[in-house]
Each structure stands twice: as structure tokens, then as C-alpha cells.
Scaffold this motif. Structure first.
Motif, mmCIF file in Angstrom:
data_model
loop_
_atom_site.group_PDB
_atom_site.id
_atom_site.type_symbol
_atom_site.label_atom_id
_atom_site.label_comp_id
_atom_site.label_asym_id
_atom_site.label_seq_id
_atom_site.Cartn_x
_atom_site.Cartn_y
_atom_site.Cartn_z
ATOM 1 N N UNK A 149 -26.811 0.705 -4.738
ATOM 2 C CA UNK A 149 -26.537 -0.012 -3.488
ATOM 3 C C UNK A 149 -25.557 -1.157 -3.737
ATOM 4 N N UNK A 150 -25.733 -1.846 -4.864
ATOM 5 C CA UNK A 150 -24.811 -2.930 -5.205
ATOM 6 C C UNK A 150 -23.401 -2.404 -5.424
ATOM 7 N N UNK A 151 -23.295 -1.231 -6.077
ATOM 8 C CA UNK A 151 -21.986 -0.638 -6.318
ATOM 9 C C UNK A 151 -21.277 -0.304 -5.030
ATOM 10 N N UNK A 152 -22.003 0.346 -4.104
ATOM 11 C CA UNK A 152 -21.393 0.647 -2.817
ATOM 12 C C UNK A 152 -21.109 -0.642 -2.044
ATOM 13 N N UNK A 153 -21.967 -1.652 -2.236
ATOM 14 C CA UNK A 153 -21.725 -2.933 -1.584
ATOM 15 C C UNK A 153 -20.434 -3.572 -2.042
ATOM 16 N N UNK A 154 -20.131 -3.436 -3.350
ATOM 17 C CA UNK A 154 -18.876 -3.977 -3.880
ATOM 18 C C UNK A 154 -17.681 -3.309 -3.200
ATOM 19 N N UNK A 155 -17.781 -1.996 -3.013
ATOM 20 C CA UNK A 155 -16.685 -1.266 -2.377
ATOM 21 C C UNK A 155 -16.512 -1.716 -0.928
ATOM 22 N N UNK A 156 -17.618 -1.750 -0.169
ATOM 23 C CA UNK A 156 -17.519 -2.076 1.253
ATOM 24 C C UNK A 156 -17.221 -3.563 1.480
ATOM 25 N N UNK A 157 -17.520 -4.406 0.494
ATOM 26 C CA UNK A 157 -17.244 -5.829 0.648
ATOM 27 C C UNK A 157 -15.795 -6.177 0.341
ATOM 28 N N UNK A 158 -15.078 -5.266 -0.308
ATOM 29 C CA UNK A 158 -13.679 -5.530 -0.644
ATOM 30 C C UNK A 158 -12.809 -5.109 0.540
ATOM 31 N N UNK A 159 -12.350 -6.068 1.285
ATOM 32 C CA UNK A 159 -11.618 -5.777 2.519
ATOM 33 C C UNK A 159 -10.341 -4.991 2.246
ATOM 34 N N UNK A 160 -9.650 -5.329 1.176
ATOM 35 C CA UNK A 160 -8.389 -4.648 0.877
ATOM 36 C C UNK A 160 -8.636 -3.183 0.574
ATOM 37 N N UNK A 161 -9.584 -2.918 -0.326
ATOM 38 C CA UNK A 161 -9.876 -1.534 -0.687
ATOM 39 C C UNK A 161 -10.373 -0.743 0.515
ATOM 40 N N UNK A 162 -11.277 -1.335 1.294
ATOM 41 C CA UNK A 162 -11.844 -0.644 2.448
ATOM 42 C C UNK A 162 -10.767 -0.341 3.492
ATOM 43 N N UNK A 198 -0.578 8.778 0.990
ATOM 44 C CA UNK A 198 -1.901 8.981 0.400
ATOM 45 C C UNK A 198 -1.929 8.623 -1.083
ATOM 46 N N UNK A 199 -0.867 8.934 -1.819
ATOM 47 C CA UNK A 199 -0.827 8.569 -3.235
ATOM 48 C C UNK A 199 -0.926 7.064 -3.413
ATOM 49 N N UNK A 200 -0.130 6.325 -2.630
ATOM 50 C CA UNK A 200 -0.109 4.870 -2.763
ATOM 51 C C UNK A 200 -1.370 4.226 -2.195
ATOM 52 N N UNK A 201 -1.841 4.707 -1.055
ATOM 53 C CA UNK A 201 -3.076 4.176 -0.496
ATOM 54 C C UNK A 201 -4.236 4.395 -1.459
ATOM 55 N N UNK A 202 -4.299 5.583 -2.071
ATOM 56 C CA UNK A 202 -5.379 5.860 -3.018
ATOM 57 C C UNK A 202 -5.359 4.897 -4.189
ATOM 58 N N UNK A 203 -4.172 4.630 -4.722
ATOM 59 C CA UNK A 203 -4.062 3.696 -5.844
ATOM 60 C C UNK A 203 -4.385 2.272 -5.414
ATOM 61 N N UNK A 204 -3.907 1.857 -4.231
ATOM 62 C CA UNK A 204 -4.184 0.510 -3.738
ATOM 63 C C UNK A 204 -5.673 0.310 -3.469
ATOM 64 N N UNK A 205 -6.343 1.358 -3.002
ATOM 65 C CA UNK A 205 -7.782 1.256 -2.753
ATOM 66 C C UNK A 205 -8.565 1.133 -4.052
ATOM 67 N N UNK A 206 -8.102 1.805 -5.113
ATOM 68 C CA UNK A 206 -8.833 1.812 -6.372
ATOM 69 C C UNK A 206 -8.533 0.598 -7.239
ATOM 70 N N UNK A 207 -7.367 -0.006 -7.087
ATOM 71 C CA UNK A 207 -6.935 -1.049 -8.014
ATOM 72 C C UNK A 207 -7.908 -2.230 -8.123
ATOM 73 N N UNK A 208 -8.499 -2.727 -7.032
ATOM 74 C CA UNK A 208 -9.402 -3.878 -7.190
ATOM 75 C C UNK A 208 -10.799 -3.511 -7.683
#
Length: 407
Positions: A212-225, A333-343
């Protein structure tokens, strides 16, 4: 981070080029499992006694459902146990399900086996993205994702023809034999050549709280989300095209016999877009290329919509604009995928699974909605395009900002 950042070197005998080819092969495991089936759907139904043509189509969505849902499982598993173990387990499930499908004589059993096969393939999709994030960062990561995406978009060109070719020497069971064989080759490749890329300090405990904490980190990151939501919206636009494209070329333009050629042409443009992005991203940066590509996609969508409303949309214009959209779509999609994963390097597996789930499930739902409102014109598709571009641009602008366009 610099463009050449590679925090985790590719160790052992696996060099950079082989690493890219292996990751692309993992992506192709899933791509082939979808596209190679298209020529065999009617024969499968006839062979297994399923007369309803709509039920025959369940072979595809059953796979996609398992593929979408189990990404949420393999992400946390790969963050806890590393990439290699869960990847080998998932590929093993994929191969075993294909072998059982090869020998089944019941259509409902085949649909269930396709769900299981897709569940196993989810590991290859999630962990392929996590592997790239483990090894590369910044624009270099986007470049690698572009090369991988190029291979992914070649599959709609190659897989249906491969499937048709297999069915000239075997019946539809040969399709599952090929999938099992290809999966076995990738398993052997991973077992002997792929090192563990997840660093020990990045492993996360596998408990409900930790997940839950891991998914929380993802959803809490506004840029990645923001970028994940944008990918889902644009994937929905693509699925809307895939769902209605055959009807468009048949009912609107009257060229049903040439549909496979137009489809292959669009896929070739997507592959070209991936190669172009790989060449440009280090020079211009992910964000700038993303915004430019999104603008081109939106302009093409508006042109299609206006021309359709004015009843001035000939085939050559529709295909030309669609080709441009496919080219820039792979760049986005290539760039969005990388930008979402970078943080999210510390939870790369969970982030990849969340990204895959949110792209696949809501995106597929959007695509179904667009396809179901087809009215004998291109207008519903064009409206869907424009709406999804507007949603993506607003979401990324409000949640992530334009950011530094050079990076």
C-alpha cells in the motif's frame, strides 16, 4: 541527472545492445500473443464448436484482462524479490498456459487459459520497464524506451502475417506452439544472460502495508501520476482507432480488402516514430519532444474532425493524417513512460505495474466507448482523439507543469 546516467551497470556478459534486444524480446512476448491470434479466431471457433462470432473474440480480451490485472501483482513482487525470479515465474506461466491451450478441445477452457497466459505475460511487461529504469535514467532511459517501443510497434506488421503463415502448415494450434517456443527461448536467455538489476538497498518488504505504501508513493507523486493518466488517455484514443478502424475503412472508404495494408502502414509509422525519438531525445529532451508531438497529434485530430464535419475527408487525407498521428504517438508514449518512471526509482516495479494497469484497463475502457459509438462516419473517432488530447494536455500541464523542456 545527466543524459548518460547509468547508475546500475549491465554486468556479466550482457552488454548494452544485448540488454536492449532482450528487453524488446520481453515486450514482443506479449505483442505476439495478441496480434498473432487475429488470423486464427474464426478457425478456433469452428474447431472448438463455438458458433457465435462475438464469443470467438473473447480469446483476445480474456488475455488482456489477465495481462492488465496481474501487473498490479508482479510489480510489488519484483520490488521484493528482484527482477529475475518473478520474470522467470511469469514467463513459465505464459508457456505452460500456451501448451495447455495447444491441446485443449473446449472453447471455454481456451478462454480461461488465455486469461492465465495473459497473467503470466504481465510479468514481462512490468519487469521490462523496471529493468530499463534500474539501468538507465533521464533522456538515456527515454532513448532506450523508444528503441523498445519500435520493436513493439513492428509486431502488428509481422505478427498477423506470421500467424497466417503458421496456419498454412498447421491449424490454429500452431499459434500456441509458436508462443510456447518463443517463451521458452526468452526464459533460457533470461536465465543464462540477464543479471539481477535491482540493487539490494532498493528491495521493499512484501507486506500489505509495504505494498500500500508503494502504491501510495506512486499516486502521491503528482508528476508521475500526470504522465500515467496522460498515457491512459492517449492509449484509449489508440484503442478507439483499433476498435473501429476496420469499420472505417470498410463502411466509410470502401476499401476493406486493403485494410491490412493500411493497418501495417500505420504500425510502420509508429516504429519510425520510435526510431526518430531515440535519435532526438538526447538533443532536445523528453519534455520538449512530448509537447511538440502532442501538439502535432492534436492538430491532426482537429483536421480530421473538421474535414469529416465538412464531408471533405478523402481516404488519402485520412490515412496521411493517421500516419502522422501514429508516428508522433510512439514518441509521446516513449517519453511519457520515461517521465513517469524517472521520479520512482525506489519503487520501479510497483510504478511500472501501476503505469501498466492504469494504461491498459481505463485506456481499454475509453477505447471500447469510442468504438461503440461508431455511426458510419469518422466523427466519433475524431471527437475521441480531440477529447483525449485535451485531457492529456490539461492533466500534464496542471499536475506536472511544462517543466524544464530540455530534460
Amino acid at each position: 541527472m545527466t543524459d548518460t546516467t547509468s547508475r546500475v551497470p549491465v554486468v556479466g556478459r550482457l552488454g548494452r545492445t544485448e540488454f536492449i534486444v532482450l528487453v524488446a524480446s520481453l515486450v514482443a512476448v506479449n505483442a505476439f500473443a495478441i496480434d498473432i491470434m487475429l488470423p486464427g479466431l474464426q478457425q478456433i471457433g469452428a474447431s472448438l464448436g463455438e458458433a457465435d462470432p462475438n464469443r470467438r473474440q473473447l480469446v483476445i480480451p480474456a488475455y488482456l484482462l489477465g495481462f492488465g490485472l496481474l501487473q498490479l501483482v508482479f510489480g510489488p513482487l519484483s520490488d521484493r524479490f528482484g527482477r529475475r525470479g518473478p520474470l522467470l515465474v511469469g514467463l513459465g506461466i505464459y508457456c505452460v498456459a500456451a501448451l495447455f491451450a495447444f491441446s485443449t478441445s473446449n472453447f471455454n477452457a481456451l478462454v480461461a487459459l488465455r486469461f492465465i497466459q495473459g497473467s503470466g505475460a504481465a510479468a514481462s511487461a512490468v519487469i521490462a520497464t523496471a529493468l530499463v529504469r534500474d539501468v538507465f535514467a533521464g533522456n538515456q532511459m527515454a532513448k532506450i524506451m523508444s528503441l523498445v517501443f519500435t520493436v513493439l510497434m513492428l509486431s502488428p506488421i509481422l505478427a498477423p502475417s506470421l500467424g497466417q503463415g503458421l496456419m498454412t502448415v498447421m491449424d490454429w494450434r500452431g499459434l500456441f506452439g509458436f508462443m510456447a517456443g518463443w517463451g521458452a527461448i526468452v526464459i533460457a536467455w533470461v536465465w543464462w544472460r540477464l543479471p539481477e538489476t535491482l540493487q539490494p538497498e532498493h528491495k521493499r518488504p512484501l507486506s500489505l502495508k509495504a505494498v500500500i505504501e508503494g502504491f501510495g508513493i506512486v499516486f502521491a507523486n503528482r508528476i508521475s501520476l500526470a504522465y500515467i493518466i496522460g498515457m491512459a488517455a492517449l492509449f484509449g484514443a489508440l484503442m478507439g482507432f483499433l476498435n473501429s478502424s476496420q469499420q472505417i475503412y470498410r463502411d466509410v472508404f470502401g476499401v476493406e480488402a486493403m485494410f491490412p495494408l493500411f493497418f501495417a502502414g500505420g504500425a510502420a509509422c509508429s516504429a519510425l516514430g520510435g526510431m526518430v525519438n531515440a535519435q532526438l531525445v538526447n538533443r532536445y529532451g523528453m519534455r520538449l519532444l512530448s509537447w511538440l508531438a502532442l501538439g502535432v497529434f492534436g492538430a491532426a485530430a482537429l483536421t480530421i474532425l473538421v474535414a469529416a464535419l465538412l464531408h471533405a475527408l478523402p481516404l488519402w487525407l485520412f490515412f496521411g493524417l493517421s500516419a502522422v498521428q501514429f508516428l508522433v504517438f510512439s514518441m509521446i508514449l516513449s517519453n511519457f513512460g520515461a517521465l513517469a518512471m524517472e521520479p520512482l526509482g525506489e519503487v520501479a516495479g510497483t510504478a511500472a505495474s501501476t503505469q501498466g494497469f492504469l494504461q491498459m484497463v481505463p485506456g481499454a475502457a475509453i477505447g471500447i466507448l469510442i468504438g461503440q459509438v461508431f455511426d458510419g462516419t469518422v466523427i466519433p473517432l475524431a471527437v475521441g482523439y480531440v477529447a483525449m488530447v485535451a485531457l492529456t494536455a490539461a492533466c500534464v500541464r496542471l499536475m506536472a507543469g511544462k517543466g524544464r523542456v530540455a530534460g
